[in-house]
Design a protein around this motif. Sequence first.
Motif, PDB file in Angstrom:
ATOM      1  N   LYS A  68       0.839  -1.209   0.000  1.00  0.00           N
ATOM      2  CA  LYS A  68       0.000   0.000   0.000  1.00  0.00           C
ATOM      3  C   LYS A  68       0.867   1.249   0.000  1.00  0.00           C
ATOM      4  CE  LYS A  68      -4.063  -1.886   2.289  1.00  0.00           C
ATOM      5  NZ  LYS A  68      -4.870  -1.920   3.529  1.00  0.00           N
ATOM      6  N   LEU A  69       1.920   1.230   0.792  1.00  0.00           N
ATOM      7  CA  LEU A  69       2.820   2.387   0.829  1.00  0.00           C
ATOM      8  C   LEU A  69       3.468   2.614  -0.530  1.00  0.00           C
ATOM      9  CD1 LEU A  69       4.608   1.954   4.280  1.00  0.00           C
ATOM     10  CD2 LEU A  69       3.013   3.764   3.618  1.00  0.00           C
ATOM     11  N   GLU A  70       3.835   1.527  -1.202  1.00  0.00           N
ATOM     12  CA  GLU A  70       4.485   1.652  -2.513  1.00  0.00           C
ATOM     13  C   GLU A  70       3.514   2.164  -3.570  1.00  0.00           C
ATOM     14  OE1 GLU A  70       8.045  -1.624  -2.266  1.00  0.00           O
ATOM     15  OE2 GLU A  70       6.064  -2.356  -2.808  1.00  0.00           O
ATOM     16  N   VAL A  71       2.253   1.762  -3.479  1.00  0.00           N
ATOM     17  CA  VAL A  71       1.249   2.207  -4.450  1.00  0.00           C
ATOM     18  C   VAL A  71       0.993   3.709  -4.300  1.00  0.00           C
ATOM     19  CG1 VAL A  71      -1.217   2.068  -5.038  1.00  0.00           C
ATOM     20  CG2 VAL A  71       0.113  -0.022  -4.726  1.00  0.00           C
ATOM     21  N   VAL A  72       0.935   4.163  -3.052  1.00  0.00           N
ATOM     22  CA  VAL A  72       0.702   5.585  -2.785  1.00  0.00           C
ATOM     23  C   VAL A  72       1.819   6.424  -3.381  1.00  0.00           C
ATOM     24  CG1 VAL A  72       0.613   7.307  -0.928  1.00  0.00           C
ATOM     25  CG2 VAL A  72      -0.654   5.166  -0.697  1.00  0.00           C
ATOM     26  N   GLY A  73       2.993   5.868  -3.401  1.00  0.00           N
ATOM     27  CA  GLY A  73       4.146   6.601  -3.921  1.00  0.00           C
ATOM     28  C   GLY A  73       4.914   7.228  -2.779  1.00  0.00           C
ATOM     29  N   HIS A 133       7.476   9.779  -1.942  1.00  0.00           N
ATOM     30  CA  HIS A 133       8.242  10.925  -2.410  1.00  0.00           C
ATOM     31  C   HIS A 133       9.197  11.425  -1.332  1.00  0.00           C
ATOM     32  CE1 HIS A 133       5.636  10.849  -5.859  1.00  0.00           C
ATOM     33  NE2 HIS A 133       4.579  10.891  -5.057  1.00  0.00           N
TER      34      HIS A 133
END
Length: 89
Positions: free
Chosen positions: A22-27, A29
């Motif tokens: 989920k963290l990776e999908v959110v991106g 930055h």
Amino acid sequence: MANISTTQHMGFSQTMDDFIKKLEVVGLHDFSAKAIVTELKKELFLLENIFAEYDSKTKQLKHLVSEYQKIQRNARINLRICQQICSKV
């Protein structure tokens, strides 16, 4: 010594993996967020390896206990036979 159940391990692992995805999908930055996710991935990898080792050792230990009990049972039978022979003499 505490036991680690497969269900407990798999549940925690799956939750952790889902959260990382989920963290990776959110991106990510923010550099600190990326570092945390990297650390979480390392920890998940370590948990998987430790559990695999734990599971393997647990199976080996169960086998050793079974062998010990079988030999001990046979030794007790032989001891009783010897005691019966000695009591007749």
